[in-house]
Design a protein around this motif. Structure first.
Motif, PDB file in Angstrom:
ATOM      1  N   GLN A 184     -40.135 -29.457 -41.436  1.00  0.00           N
ATOM      2  CA  GLN A 184     -40.888 -29.057 -40.111  1.00  0.00           C
ATOM      3  C   GLN A 184     -41.649 -30.039 -39.436  1.00  0.00           C
ATOM      4  O   GLN A 184     -42.445 -30.442 -39.975  1.00  0.00           O
ATOM      5  CB  GLN A 184     -41.771 -27.921 -40.254  1.00  0.00           C
ATOM      6  CG  GLN A 184     -42.243 -27.053 -39.061  1.00  0.00           C
ATOM      7  CD  GLN A 184     -41.473 -26.287 -38.126  1.00  0.00           C
ATOM      8  OE1 GLN A 184     -40.352 -26.028 -38.550  1.00  0.00           O
ATOM      9  NE2 GLN A 184     -42.024 -26.240 -37.105  1.00  0.00           N
ATOM     10  N   SER A 229     -49.807 -22.340 -36.931  1.00  0.00           N
ATOM     11  CA  SER A 229     -48.735 -22.446 -37.480  1.00  0.00           C
ATOM     12  C   SER A 229     -48.156 -23.876 -38.301  1.00  0.00           C
ATOM     13  O   SER A 229     -47.642 -23.776 -39.087  1.00  0.00           O
ATOM     14  CB  SER A 229     -47.546 -22.477 -36.177  1.00  0.00           C
ATOM     15  OG  SER A 229     -47.927 -23.490 -35.406  1.00  0.00           O
ATOM     16  N   ASP A 274     -45.381 -28.429 -46.964  1.00  0.00           N
ATOM     17  CA  ASP A 274     -44.283 -29.047 -46.856  1.00  0.00           C
ATOM     18  C   ASP A 274     -44.326 -30.648 -46.743  1.00  0.00           C
ATOM     19  O   ASP A 274     -43.718 -31.306 -47.477  1.00  0.00           O
ATOM     20  CB  ASP A 274     -43.635 -28.413 -45.841  1.00  0.00           C
ATOM     21  CG  ASP A 274     -42.096 -28.883 -45.268  1.00  0.00           C
ATOM     22  OD1 ASP A 274     -41.540 -29.875 -46.050  1.00  0.00           O
ATOM     23  OD2 ASP A 274     -41.470 -28.506 -44.608  1.00  0.00           O
ATOM     24  N   TYR A 317     -42.915 -27.673 -51.716  1.00  0.00           N
ATOM     25  CA  TYR A 317     -43.259 -26.423 -51.074  1.00  0.00           C
ATOM     26  C   TYR A 317     -42.480 -26.558 -49.560  1.00  0.00           C
ATOM     27  O   TYR A 317     -42.339 -27.653 -49.100  1.00  0.00           O
ATOM     28  CB  TYR A 317     -44.862 -26.208 -50.520  1.00  0.00           C
ATOM     29  CG  TYR A 317     -45.540 -25.949 -51.719  1.00  0.00           C
ATOM     30  CD1 TYR A 317     -45.571 -24.750 -52.287  1.00  0.00           C
ATOM     31  CD2 TYR A 317     -46.048 -26.994 -52.455  1.00  0.00           C
ATOM     32  CE1 TYR A 317     -46.518 -24.417 -53.371  1.00  0.00           C
ATOM     33  CE2 TYR A 317     -46.775 -26.705 -53.524  1.00  0.00           C
ATOM     34  CZ  TYR A 317     -47.034 -25.395 -54.209  1.00  0.00           C
ATOM     35  OH  TYR A 317     -47.885 -25.199 -55.199  1.00  0.00           O
ATOM     36  N   TYR A 371     -41.164 -25.422 -45.955  1.00  0.00           N
ATOM     37  CA  TYR A 371     -41.754 -24.570 -44.587  1.00  0.00           C
ATOM     38  C   TYR A 371     -40.839 -23.269 -44.351  1.00  0.00           C
ATOM     39  O   TYR A 371     -39.974 -23.283 -44.195  1.00  0.00           O
ATOM     40  CB  TYR A 371     -41.918 -25.558 -43.407  1.00  0.00           C
ATOM     41  CG  TYR A 371     -42.316 -24.963 -42.270  1.00  0.00           C
ATOM     42  CD1 TYR A 371     -43.688 -24.533 -41.828  1.00  0.00           C
ATOM     43  CD2 TYR A 371     -41.248 -24.076 -41.278  1.00  0.00           C
ATOM     44  CE1 TYR A 371     -44.043 -23.857 -40.829  1.00  0.00           C
ATOM     45  CE2 TYR A 371     -41.898 -23.315 -40.156  1.00  0.00           C
ATOM     46  CZ  TYR A 371     -43.126 -23.252 -39.890  1.00  0.00           C
ATOM     47  OH  TYR A 371     -43.581 -22.633 -38.927  1.00  0.00           O
ATOM     48  N   ASN A 372     -41.674 -22.316 -43.830  1.00  0.00           N
ATOM     49  CA  ASN A 372     -41.277 -21.057 -43.317  1.00  0.00           C
ATOM     50  C   ASN A 372     -42.410 -20.663 -42.542  1.00  0.00           C
ATOM     51  O   ASN A 372     -43.450 -20.695 -42.767  1.00  0.00           O
ATOM     52  CB  ASN A 372     -40.771 -19.961 -44.518  1.00  0.00           C
ATOM     53  CG  ASN A 372     -40.060 -18.999 -44.108  1.00  0.00           C
ATOM     54  OD1 ASN A 372     -40.776 -17.886 -43.557  1.00  0.00           O
ATOM     55  ND2 ASN A 372     -38.790 -18.868 -44.308  1.00  0.00           N
ATOM     56  N   ALA A 373     -41.971 -19.733 -41.542  1.00  0.00           N
ATOM     57  CA  ALA A 373     -42.847 -19.180 -40.603  1.00  0.00           C
ATOM     58  C   ALA A 373     -43.808 -18.066 -41.109  1.00  0.00           C
ATOM     59  O   ALA A 373     -44.873 -17.999 -40.632  1.00  0.00           O
ATOM     60  CB  ALA A 373     -42.098 -18.642 -39.421  1.00  0.00           C
ATOM     61  N   THR A 374     -43.384 -17.541 -42.378  1.00  0.00           N
ATOM     62  CA  THR A 374     -44.051 -16.729 -43.102  1.00  0.00           C
ATOM     63  C   THR A 374     -44.424 -17.214 -44.437  1.00  0.00           C
ATOM     64  O   THR A 374     -43.732 -17.729 -45.246  1.00  0.00           O
ATOM     65  CB  THR A 374     -43.154 -15.384 -43.410  1.00  0.00           C
ATOM     66  OG1 THR A 374     -42.793 -14.819 -42.178  1.00  0.00           O
ATOM     67  CG2 THR A 374     -44.097 -14.443 -44.095  1.00  0.00           C
ATOM     68  N   GLU A 375     -45.734 -17.244 -44.556  1.00  0.00           N
ATOM     69  CA  GLU A 375     -46.532 -17.881 -45.981  1.00  0.00           C
ATOM     70  C   GLU A 375     -46.003 -17.139 -47.289  1.00  0.00           C
ATOM     71  O   GLU A 375     -45.898 -15.745 -47.278  1.00  0.00           O
ATOM     72  CB  GLU A 375     -48.107 -17.600 -45.724  1.00  0.00           C
ATOM     73  CG  GLU A 375     -48.893 -18.902 -45.037  1.00  0.00           C
ATOM     74  CD  GLU A 375     -50.194 -18.866 -45.262  1.00  0.00           C
ATOM     75  OE1 GLU A 375     -50.643 -19.734 -45.404  1.00  0.00           O
ATOM     76  OE2 GLU A 375     -50.729 -17.655 -45.249  1.00  0.00           O
ATOM     77  N   SER A 376     -45.762 -17.548 -48.225  1.00  0.00           N
ATOM     78  CA  SER A 376     -45.477 -17.131 -49.389  1.00  0.00           C
ATOM     79  C   SER A 376     -45.616 -18.050 -50.806  1.00  0.00           C
ATOM     80  O   SER A 376     -46.121 -19.291 -50.289  1.00  0.00           O
ATOM     81  CB  SER A 376     -44.031 -16.778 -49.681  1.00  0.00           C
ATOM     82  OG  SER A 376     -42.946 -17.987 -49.383  1.00  0.00           O
ATOM     83  N   THR A 399     -43.941 -21.459 -49.806  1.00  0.00           N
ATOM     84  CA  THR A 399     -44.759 -22.136 -48.757  1.00  0.00           C
ATOM     85  C   THR A 399     -45.907 -22.766 -49.106  1.00  0.00           C
ATOM     86  O   THR A 399     -46.297 -23.852 -48.565  1.00  0.00           O
ATOM     87  CB  THR A 399     -44.735 -21.490 -47.424  1.00  0.00           C
ATOM     88  OG1 THR A 399     -45.756 -20.774 -47.465  1.00  0.00           O
ATOM     89  CG2 THR A 399     -43.261 -20.898 -47.352  1.00  0.00           C
TER      90      THR A 399
END
Length: 222
Positions: free
Chosen positions: A84, A95, A102, A114, A116-121, A124
């Motif tokens: 990303q 964001s 990442d 890690y 990237y994803n739009a939702t933290e987890s 990420t």
């Protein structure tokens, strides 16, 4: 014929037996308290190490790429595995705060990988020692004696006892939740946001170390 007389056996504990029991109880309590002290010390050191490691990673990344992690606009082409790009405006936005990890992990500045994803987890974003996510971002979500302004800061994440944060603040800053480089923060990391009045004295800024509050968090200002 007279019956033989036997001395009556006394019931209960002797003073020596009671003293031995008290000594044993004292040793057990001392061991428990010492164990708790060691656990607390280890957690304080772990969080400080995470803070120092993240700051070192941030400055190392900035020095190498002349850009901020998360905000780096050429990350996908210059960092192998990075997924990303940021917009390159010199600010780590909400964001971009997910892309930070990442960039840092694929550039080799932090342990783990890690993505990237739009939702933290957990995939990420790193967690603090209490299982809550940390965050590196430009925002004003931290305590201040006046009105907080947007600044680059590292959130420790919530679910940290007030006593732990009080000890950390004393070690790395001024011990005050309203001043200095370490402040209280309501950052929730997707969970329950800490309550300011439970974590520190909102008038004096003193951390409520003896309150027993277990859901507190802080921001380390850069």
């Amino acid at each position: 014929m007279p019956q033989p007389h036997f001395p009556q056996r006394q019931s209960g504990f002797t003073l020596i037996e009671i003293a031995i029991v008290l000594v044993i109880i004292g040793l057990l309590l001392g061991g428990i308290l010492k164990g708790q002290e060691l656990i607390t010390s280890a957690r304080v050191k772990n969080i400080i190490a995470q803070i120092d490691g993240t700051k070192a990673a941030f400055f190392g990344f900035q020095d190498r790429y002349r850009a901020l992690p998360g905000d780096f606009s050429a990350a996908a082409t210059q960092i192998a595995g990075a997924a990303q790009n940021g917009n390159g405006d010199g600010v780590i936005s909400t964001s971009e705060s997910i892309a930070v990890w990442d960039h840092l992990s694929h550039a080799g500045f932090i342990n783990g990988t890690y993505v990237y994803n739009a939702t933290e987890s957990a995939a990420t974003t790193p967690n603090n020692p209490y299982g809550a996510r940390i965050q590196l971002i430009n925002d004003d979500t931290y305590a201040d004696t006046g009105t907080a302004t947007s600044r680059l800061n590292l959130k420790t994440g919530p679910q940290i006892p007030a006593a732990i944060l009080a000890e950390i603040d004393r070690k790395i800053d001024d011990g005050n939740a309203l001043r200095g480089s370490m402040r209280f923060s309501v950052y929730a990391a997707g969970g329950t946001a800490p309550t300011a009045a439970n974590c520190y004295n909102t008038t004096t800024g003193e951390w409520s170390g003896g309150s027993g509050e277990t859901n507190c968090g802080a921001a380390i200002l850069f």
